[in-house]
Write an enzyme that holds these catalytic residues in place. Structure first.
Site, PDB file in Angstrom:
ATOM      1  N   PRO A   1      33.506 117.645  12.394  1.00  0.00           N
ATOM      2  CG  PRO A   1      34.326 117.916  14.548  1.00  0.00           C
ATOM      3  CD  PRO A   1      33.522 118.596  13.496  1.00  0.00           C
TER       4      PRO A   1
ATOM      5  CD  GLU B   1      11.722 119.718  30.748  1.00  0.00           C
ATOM      6  OE1 GLU B   1      11.562 120.073  29.565  1.00  0.00           O
ATOM      7  OE2 GLU B   1      12.792 119.879  31.366  1.00  0.00           O
TER       8      GLU B   1
HETATM    9  P1  ADP Z   1      35.704 112.669  10.039  1.00  0.00           P
HETATM   10  O1  ADP Z   1      37.007 112.185   9.517  1.00  0.00           O
HETATM   11  O2  ADP Z   1      34.988 113.582   9.097  1.00  0.00           O
HETATM   12  O3  ADP Z   1      35.779 113.262  11.399  1.00  0.00           O
HETATM   13  P2  ADP Z   1      35.071 109.894   9.872  1.00  0.00           P
HETATM   14  O4  ADP Z   1      35.330 109.691   8.449  1.00  0.00           O
HETATM   15  O5  ADP Z   1      36.128 109.440  10.803  1.00  0.00           O
HETATM   16  O6  ADP Z   1      34.746 111.418  10.170  1.00  0.00           O
HETATM   17  O7  ADP Z   1      33.686 109.220  10.228  1.00  0.00           O
HETATM   18  C1  ADP Z   1      33.487 108.514  11.403  1.00  0.00           C
HETATM   19  C2  ADP Z   1      32.486 107.409  11.206  1.00  0.00           C
HETATM   20  O8  ADP Z   1      31.191 107.926  10.978  1.00  0.00           O
HETATM   21  C3  ADP Z   1      32.778 106.550  10.018  1.00  0.00           C
HETATM   22  O9  ADP Z   1      33.629 105.513  10.333  1.00  0.00           O
HETATM   23  C4  ADP Z   1      31.399 106.036   9.610  1.00  0.00           C
HETATM   24  O10 ADP Z   1      31.041 104.909  10.367  1.00  0.00           O
HETATM   25  C5  ADP Z   1      30.480 107.148  10.042  1.00  0.00           C
HETATM   26  N1  ADP Z   1      30.121 108.014   8.909  1.00  0.00           N
HETATM   27  C6  ADP Z   1      30.382 109.325   8.806  1.00  0.00           C
HETATM   28  N2  ADP Z   1      29.899 109.824   7.659  1.00  0.00           N
HETATM   29  C7  ADP Z   1      29.332 108.798   6.998  1.00  0.00           C
HETATM   30  C8  ADP Z   1      28.664 108.671   5.728  1.00  0.00           C
HETATM   31  N3  ADP Z   1      28.488 109.729   4.915  1.00  0.00           N
HETATM   32  N4  ADP Z   1      28.206 107.466   5.387  1.00  0.00           N
HETATM   33  C9  ADP Z   1      28.372 106.408   6.195  1.00  0.00           C
HETATM   34  N5  ADP Z   1      28.997 106.450   7.377  1.00  0.00           N
HETATM   35  C10 ADP Z   1      29.474 107.633   7.800  1.00  0.00           C
HETATM   36 ZN    ZN Z   2      14.390 123.828  30.361  1.00  0.00          ZN
END
Ligand code: ADP
Ligand code: ZN
Ligand code: MG
Length: 636
Positions: free
Chosen positions: A226, A447
């Protein structure tokens, strides 16, 4: 776009509610006779005949129905009605009634008409009302998307505003220029981008591929954990290709009404066919594409039908027209094999967690959107965030900017971002948690215990920060270790050292206070998971060696394994894990015992300062403890 959906759904609910209220009002006020019957008492047939013989009956209404019924009142009791069913074959009843001298009415109901009116009111009218509402809604939706003809409703733009119209299938249609995302907005992920570029090229010049006889995959499946940018990547493809983009989420197929999923799929592909060349994007495809299993509770016919329809459609469409079906999932192993066979989603494009360079470029990309104060060292941030997804990194930049605003500054600084790494990892600082003096001491020793064990062994990541400021996540303190370089392999020795570091906190508590606290629960959990993986997956135990004892359930969501062993073996696995933990614990205790003096000194220092950097820690550690080196040797 979420907002839009919600609004639509909410108004839908309101319409249904209004219809329901109308229905209830009709029933209770307009047609009361249908509902409220006079007070009647059902009696036995023999009671009726006895009353007739006694001549106490005042009036009888005989309903000559297929199931004859007699209603009667008794003399002197006018407000009460008795009813009884008359056996069909009892012809005697007429002479009895006549003999009783009661007023008699025979009611031969016009069966069909009375039934009809009842049916009309209770069933047909509400159905018509509902149908009317459905028709009206449908018309509105169609109007909203400018249904027929090539003209489309080009939403109101912007990334978040995947505005577009809502098709019959519920798919959002977005003109490519409105996606507002191109490959420039996807940092890192070079391999995935490369694969996707081919798709774009195909949509732009299908002829070139046709001429050589190459068949492009009909579908490509983006798989990865994710937040790695799968959805983003699909949008970027649409933005690059300049073709219509149908986007729908798997869950939208199965929501709302039963039996609609398959229809939605059919509809989606019909529209896609009309608008080809185009891209159809099915996000979170695992919701409909889960493995179909034979037995068990087959409560999911709905999903299965939807999946079957999808398979049929994917086989059916004419590939020359240039329809590419993209799908994204973070649970590829749970997908039905039929989906991933050649001719369907045969191309699998991994979108993995970013490596050090990838993290850095994602951070840089998102940092462009906020005002920052040089000097900025995003490499350091990237280094301290192994395992973070693109979404995490975007969040870190944003949290940093928020912190700057909170502090009343106009620009975000390196310190803001460093703090936000911790916020994302461990939650906000929670100053309101007031530890007792003794508790604070225990946490400090705990810690420093971790840090000392880490520093005393050679193959461990250096300590960069130690803090005993409580966090909203519930952590009372933590020790941050950051690898200098990206690590792709972990040796057995490193894993064992890591186990000892996990044990260091508890060991310090035991050594100094001779007591145990609940503060080590997270350490124990993580250490046990590591030890279990070493035994069952990495083949690092003496007892089992290179035998896979479990399978990973879901590679992208968590690394949890299920044991696939005989019950007896499972017991031995537990024993091997326990032993590994016991050894790590003993080693940590040993290290701390040898460095007890340093432990006291550092813990007091941390207690006073609450947060110390890795450099401070190392200077103090090296300064006046000549026994240090010996400790490290003894550890091994
Ligand atoms: P997934 O669909 O893989 O769960 P998303 O495409 O919804 O993830 O990504 C969520 C957010 O994370 C995006 O809107 C963007 O802001 C950021 N993000 C994730 N991967 C990248 C990337 N490779 N470059 C720039 N932003 C990213
Ligand atoms: Zn600890
Ligand atoms: Mg997604």
């Amino acid at each position: 776009m979420e907002m839009d959906d919600n609004k639509r759904r909410r108004s839908m609910i309101i319409y249904v509610l209004i219809a329901f209220v109308i229905y209830v009002l009709l029933n209770t006020f307009l047609f009361p006779q249908m509902r409220s019957q006079t007070q009647v008492e059902q009696v036995l047939y023999s009671t009726f005949t006895t009353a007739l013989e006694d001549k106490t009956v005042n009036a009888v209404t005989y309903t000559a129905d297929s199931a004859p019924e007699a209603r009667y009142t008794l003399k002197g009791e006018s407000d009460k009605v008795y009813t009884t069913s008359v056996p069909n074959n009892d012809t005697e009843i007429w002479s009895l009634i006549r003999a009783s001298g009661a007023d008699t009415t025979v009611d031969i109901p016009n069966q069909s008409s009375s039934l009809w009116s009842y049916f009309l009111v209770t069933t047909l009218v509400p159905i018509l009302i509902f149908m009317g509402i459905g028709w009206w809604l449908n018309r509105r939706l169609k109007k909203a998307m400018g249904d027929d003809g090539p003209s489309m409703n080009f939403g109101n733009g912007g990334f978040g505003g995947m505005g577009g119209g809502l098709g019959r299938s519920g798919a959002r249609i977005v003109a490519s220029k409105d996606v507002g995302v191109t490959f420039k907005d996807v940092a890192g992920q070079e391999e995935a981008k490369e694969s996707m570029k081919e798709v774009v090229d195909f949509l732009e010049n299908p002829k070139r591929y046709e001429e050589i006889g190459a068949k492009l995959p009909r579908g490509a499946l983006l798989v990865g954990p994710p937040g790695t940018g799968k959805t983003l990547m699909a949008k970027a493809v649409a933005g690059e290709a300049g073709v219509p983009f149908f986007s729908i989420s798997g869950s939208e197929f199965v929501e709302m009404f039963v039996g609609r999923g398959a229809a939605k799929v059919r509809d989606l592909f019909k529209q896609a066919n009309e608008k080809a060349p185009c891209i159809v994007f099915i996000d979170e495809i695992d919701t409909i594409g889960k493995k179909r299993d034979g037995g068990g509770f087959s409560g999911n016919d709905e999903r299965e039908q939807t999946l079957n329809q999808l398979l049929t459609e994917m086989d059916g469409f004419d590939n020359h027209k240039g329809i590419v079906v993209l799908a994204a999932t973070n649970r590829p192993d749970s997908l039905d094999p039929a989906l991933t066979r050649p001719g369907r989603f045969d191309r699998r494009i991994p979108v993995e967690l970013p490596d050090l360079r990838g993290r850095q470029s994602i951070l840089e990309l998102h940092a462009q959107d906020v005002k920052t104060q040089p000097p900025l060292d995003l490499t350091a941030i990237a280094r301290s965030t192994p395992g973070a997804s693109g979404a995490d990194l975007a969040n870190i930049i944003n949290e940093g900017a928020l912190r700057a605003v909170r502090m009343g500054r106009a620009r975000a600084t390196q310190e803001d971002f460093e703090e936000s790494v911790e916020v994302v990892i461990a939650g906000q600082q929670r100053k309101s948690t007031v530890l007792s003096d003794h508790e604070k001491q225990v946490v400090a020793y705990h810690e420093i215990g971790h840090a000392l064990v880490a520093a005393s062994q050679t193959e461990t990541a250096p300590v960069t920060k130690i803090t005993i400021v409580p966090r909203t996540s519930g952590a009372l303190g933590y020790t941050m270790q950051v690898e200098q370089d990206e690590k792709f392999l972990t040796t057995r020795q490193e894993a064992l050292n890591k186990l000892a570091v996990y044990c260091g906190g508890r060991a310090a508590e035991e050594l100094i206070f001779n007591e145990m606290t609940t503060g080590a629960s997270n350490d124990i959990e993580q250490a046990t998971r590591l030890a279990r993986n070493m035994v069952t997956r990495f083949g690092m135990s003496d007892e089992f060696g290179m035998v896979a004892l479990g399978t990973v359930q879901n590679a992208y969501l968590n690394q949890d394994t299920t044991l696939t062993v005989a019950p007896g073996t499972a017991e031995r696995v537990d024993e091997a894990v326990r032993q590994m933990m016991a050894e790590a614990h003993a080693r940590a205790l040993q290290i701390l015992r040898e460095n007890k003096f340093k432990l006291h000194e550092l813990a007091h220092y941390l207690y006073k300062k609450e947060t110390i950097t890795g450099d401070e820690f190392m200077t103090l550690l090296k300064r006046e403890n000549p026994l240090m080196g010996k400790g490290a040797e003894a550890a091994e």
